[in-house]
Design a protein around this motif. Structure first.
Motif, PDB file in Angstrom:
ATOM      1  N   THR A  42       0.895  -1.249   0.111  1.00 33.04           N
ATOM      2  CA  THR A  42      -0.018  -0.026   0.053  1.00 33.04           C
ATOM      3  C   THR A  42       0.848   1.563   0.110  1.00 33.04           C
ATOM      4  O   THR A  42       0.637   2.114  -0.598  1.00 33.04           O
ATOM      5  N   LEU A  43       1.899   1.230   0.655  1.00 32.67           N
ATOM      6  CA  LEU A  43       2.934   2.307   0.873  1.00 32.67           C
ATOM      7  C   LEU A  43       3.424   2.511  -0.622  1.00 32.67           C
ATOM      8  O   LEU A  43       3.728   3.782  -1.122  1.00 32.67           O
ATOM      9  N   LEU A  44       3.948   1.535  -1.186  1.00 35.28           N
ATOM     10  CA  LEU A  44       4.601   1.779  -2.450  1.00 35.28           C
ATOM     11  C   LEU A  44       3.582   2.277  -3.548  1.00 35.28           C
ATOM     12  O   LEU A  44       4.043   3.203  -4.307  1.00 35.28           O
ATOM     13  N   LYS A  45       2.275   1.837  -3.373  1.00 36.05           N
ATOM     14  CA  LYS A  45       1.119   2.498  -4.304  1.00 36.05           C
ATOM     15  C   LYS A  45       0.911   3.826  -3.964  1.00 36.05           C
ATOM     16  O   LYS A  45       0.804   4.399  -5.130  1.00 36.05           O
ATOM     17  N   ILE A  46       1.130   4.437  -2.789  1.00 32.98           N
ATOM     18  CA  ILE A  46       1.056   5.612  -2.426  1.00 32.98           C
ATOM     19  C   ILE A  46       2.207   6.445  -3.113  1.00 32.98           C
ATOM     20  O   ILE A  46       2.010   7.533  -3.559  1.00 32.98           O
ATOM     21  N   ILE A  47       3.435   6.260  -2.944  1.00 28.92           N
ATOM     22  CA  ILE A  47       4.715   6.696  -3.204  1.00 28.92           C
ATOM     23  C   ILE A  47       4.649   6.637  -4.858  1.00 28.92           C
ATOM     24  O   ILE A  47       4.972   7.700  -5.340  1.00 28.92           O
ATOM     25  N   GLY A  48       4.123   5.564  -5.323  1.00 27.90           N
ATOM     26  CA  GLY A  48       4.052   5.518  -6.882  1.00 27.90           C
ATOM     27  C   GLY A  48       2.926   6.303  -7.477  1.00 27.90           C
ATOM     28  O   GLY A  48       2.644   6.155  -8.776  1.00 27.90           O
ATOM     29  N   LEU A  49       2.150   6.996  -6.757  1.00 26.89           N
ATOM     30  CA  LEU A  49       0.907   7.730  -7.275  1.00 26.89           C
ATOM     31  C   LEU A  49      -0.190   6.786  -7.771  1.00 26.89           C
ATOM     32  O   LEU A  49      -0.734   7.448  -8.713  1.00 26.89           O
ATOM     33  N   GLN A  50      -0.209   5.763  -7.588  1.00 26.19           N
ATOM     34  CA  GLN A  50      -1.247   4.841  -8.035  1.00 26.19           C
ATOM     35  C   GLN A  50      -2.223   4.773  -6.981  1.00 26.19           C
ATOM     36  O   GLN A  50      -3.464   4.471  -7.407  1.00 26.19           O
ATOM     37  N   LEU A  51      -2.100   5.047  -5.952  1.00 26.83           N
ATOM     38  CA  LEU A  51      -3.246   5.064  -4.578  1.00 26.83           C
ATOM     39  C   LEU A  51      -3.252   6.698  -3.973  1.00 26.83           C
ATOM     40  O   LEU A  51      -2.307   7.091  -3.678  1.00 26.83           O
ATOM     41  N   LYS A  52      -4.452   6.995  -3.818  1.00 25.81           N
ATOM     42  CA  LYS A  52      -4.666   8.584  -3.180  1.00 25.81           C
ATOM     43  C   LYS A  52      -4.751   8.057  -1.701  1.00 25.81           C
ATOM     44  O   LYS A  52      -5.588   7.356  -1.297  1.00 25.81           O
ATOM     45  N   PRO A  53      -4.075   8.863  -0.963  1.00 24.96           N
ATOM     46  CA  PRO A  53      -4.077   8.547   0.418  1.00 24.96           C
ATOM     47  C   PRO A  53      -5.501   9.419   0.999  1.00 24.96           C
ATOM     48  O   PRO A  53      -5.824  10.192   0.256  1.00 24.96           O
ATOM     49  N   SER A  54      -5.961   8.741   2.160  1.00 25.45           N
ATOM     50  CA  SER A  54      -7.205   9.557   2.510  1.00 25.45           C
ATOM     51  C   SER A  54      -6.886  11.159   3.036  1.00 25.45           C
ATOM     52  O   SER A  54      -7.665  11.909   2.806  1.00 25.45           O
ATOM     53  N   THR A  55      -5.789  11.176   3.615  1.00 25.62           N
ATOM     54  CA  THR A  55      -5.342  12.357   4.097  1.00 25.62           C
ATOM     55  C   THR A  55      -3.996  12.651   3.871  1.00 25.62           C
ATOM     56  O   THR A  55      -3.370  11.593   3.692  1.00 25.62           O
ATOM     57  N   GLY A  56      -3.456  13.845   3.913  1.00 27.76           N
ATOM     58  CA  GLY A  56      -2.062  14.253   3.787  1.00 27.76           C
ATOM     59  C   GLY A  56      -1.762  14.413   2.311  1.00 27.76           C
ATOM     60  O   GLY A  56      -2.549  14.568   1.263  1.00 27.76           O
ATOM     61  N   SER A  57      -0.570  14.789   2.040  1.00 30.74           N
ATOM     62  CA  SER A  57      -0.188  15.149   0.609  1.00 30.74           C
ATOM     63  C   SER A  57       1.095  14.339   0.207  1.00 30.74           C
ATOM     64  O   SER A  57       2.025  13.978   1.097  1.00 30.74           O
TER      65      SER A  57
END
Lengths: 338, 233
Positions: A42-57
């Motif tokens: 999940t963290l890799l997907k957020i870093i890879g711009l594939q998953l939008k985090p619920s909060t934060g930037s």
């Protein structure tokens, strides 16, 4: 700075990934470690711009990622070669699979042919180029997935379990390619892997993900299981692989627990010795990897333990794959990480 | 037992000799089933993609209804269409009852839920993994859809083969809406029913052999498509 995650968080049911603030520098190699289900993918997907985090930037290459701007987001995504853990191969030939990411980027056909053929050769699957997926082994399929990602000339490579299913030769090739991309092109490489020996060959910086949280201090030898109090500030740890591992802890601890043991705190012995160290676990050397500064051993003692020793120690102890050893460490060397 | 052996020997004669009526029945069955399958795919496949790709209220309800309709007996579909097409029905003026068009309408309605439900379940399993992989490799929305359609082709083909085999072997719709008219709406299954009741085993067995041969051919083709489909996973 290549990536900056600021106060990002995402939740699924009972699980929350909360990496807090995470900074990843340009031109470095990072390896995410942690038990299964800890949130690495999940963290890799957020870093890879594939998953939008619920909060934060999320900031990528100095720019804040704005998901409302689809065109810009696509451009940013195309600067990243992202390989999912369950990346799917398409129903076409090996060559066409490897060429897919280049084709959708509009690369010239002649250039595609040259680059794809070179990459297939480099991964030693050039002879499979015209084959369909039918009859490919698991390791060959994984090399095709790797070819599809590594053929891209991007500043960032994010690979989720890239060595899964690869044989020793495949893992060596992967490590060689990633290391050369990092040295020659200054590529930023972020990956997670269960094959520690190949991972350490690249001398990555470790990021520990445990129960959805990113540890500021890289954690090694992370074990998850249950704890039972056996004395004053002394606990017994156990799971389905380990029965007795003692750790000391100042606070009350009951039930589920995750522990980490610094590889530097573990002493290797060829025989069972009685010392002040409370833990003495018999094990077998699984792999030996020499890095520029030390020697990294993976020892199976129920769980796999990573141990660092010097080259002199390796020679003196005449250790080889399969050698029986004992792991010695104090109860105070075991840290509770949750 | 003699009548069975006699029937088999008559069946072989009909198949080998190229008997006109026998082969025209076979051809009509293939023609009507193909047209029905084609029509059901034109309607059902886009509907299935729409149901998978679009999120809207009532979507799950439609899929559940479609799943339930998959097992409706053919005579019930025949009865429903009969009521609509008969002289006293809303479309009675079109005088379609006991025509090939009526059979095609009934058969299309019979397999439409089969096409929709099987296609939905096939492409639903594909949707996430294909589009996520394409997105991770840098595909834009359009490119993600293109590769998704391309990846779904074998799975959808397998669904259509299943639909064809259902319609090819049905008897209720053809009998009720076609009327089993000689040289016009008599299909393999209705002919078998009629000829058997008349005691003409030769033609029945010959048609039965063709029906079985087509069923085997369909299943082998289905197996091939399923294999191709699974290899890619």
């Amino acid at each position: 700075m290549m990536f900056l995650l600021d106060d990002t968080r995402i939740s699924y049911g009972n699980f929350t990934l909360d990496p807090g603030r995470l900074e990843l520098e340009k031109g470095r190699i990072y390896c995410l470690t942690g038990p299964n289900g800890s949130g690495k993918s999940t963290l890799l997907k957020i870093i890879g711009l594939q998953l939008k985090p619920s909060t934060g930037s999320v900031e990528f290459d100095g720019e804040k990622v704005n998901r409302a701007d689809a065109e810009k987001l696509l451009k940013q995504r195309r600067k990243i070669s992202f390989m999912l853990q369950d990346s799917r191969l398409f129903q076409r030939s090996v060559y066409d699979n490897a060429a897919y990411a280049l084709k959708i980027r509009g690369v010239l056909p002649a250039d595609i042919t040259k680059r794809v053929n070179e990459m297939l050769e480099r991964l030693e699957i050039g002879h499979l180029a015209k084959r369909s997926l039918q009859g490919l082994s698991g390791g060959e399929s994984q090399r095709v997935r790797l070819a599809r990602n590594l053929v891209l000339d991007t500043p960032v490579y994010i690979l989720d379990e890239p060595s899964a299913g690869l044989d020793t030769r495949g893992r060596e090739l992967l490590a060689d390619i990633l290391t050369s991309y990092n040295r020659e092109k200054g590529s930023t490489i972020i990956f997670c892997s269960h094959h520690k020996e190949e991972a350490y060959r690249m001398s990555p910086e470790l990021i520990a993900v445990i129960d959805g949280r990113v540890s500021s201090i890289p954690r090694e030898n992370v074990l998850s299981g249950s704890a039972e109090k056996t004395g004053d500030r002394l606990y017994r740890f156990f799971n389905d692989k380990i029965d007795h591992l003692y750790f000391s802890y100042d606070h009350e601890q009951k039930g589920k627990v995750s522990l980490a043991i610094d590889p530097d705190e573990i002493i290797l012995s060829l025989s069972e010795v009685h010392t002040s160290a409370r833990n003495c676990l018999p094990g077998t050397v699984q792999s030996i990897t020499e890095t520029p500064s030390s020697v990294q051993l993976t020892v199976s003692a129920g769980e796999d333990f990573t141990v660092l020793i010097t080259k002199n120690s390796l020679e003196e102890m005449k250790l080889a794959k399969g050698s029986p050893v004992y792991l010695l460490f104090k109860a105070t060397a075991v840290k509770v990480v949750n | 037992m003699d009548y069975i052996f006699g029937g088999i020997s008559e069946a072989m004669r009909l198949i080998v000799s190229g008997d006109g009526e026998f082969w025209s029945i076979v051809w009509l069955s293939v023609k009507l089933s193909s047209i029905s399958t084609l029509l059901a795919s034109f309607l059902g496949v886009p509907a299935a993609f729409f149901l998978v790709l679009k999120r809207f209220r009532g979507r799950d309800m439609i899929i559940t209804i479609s799943n339930s309709l998959m097992s409706v007996p053919t005579v019930v579909v025949g009865l429903f269409v009969y009521a609509v097409l008969s002289r006293r029905g809303p479309l009675g003026d079109l005088a379609l009852l006991f025509t090939q068009v009526a059979v095609v309408i009934g058969q299309t309605l019979l397999i439409l839920p089969v096409v929709i439900s099987l296609t939905v379940s096939t492409i639903r399993a594909l949707d996430k993994s294909v589009r996520e992989t394409a997105s991770s490799l840098g595909a834009d929305k359009k490119q993600q859809l293109m590769i998704f359609f391309s990846e779904a082709r074998f799975g959808v083909a397998a669904c259509l083969i299943t639909a064809f085999s259902r319609v090819f072997a049905e008897v209720g719709v053809s009998m009720m809406l076609g009327g089993n008219l000689r040289n016009y709406t008599r299909t393999i299954t209705t002919a078998i029913a009629l000829e058997t009741s008349k005691g003409e085993f030769g033609l029945s067995i010959a048609l039965g052999i063709v029906l079985l041969a087509v069923a085997f051919a369909i299943n082998f083709t289905f197996l091939k498509f399923t294999k191709l489909y699974r290899t890619a996973e």
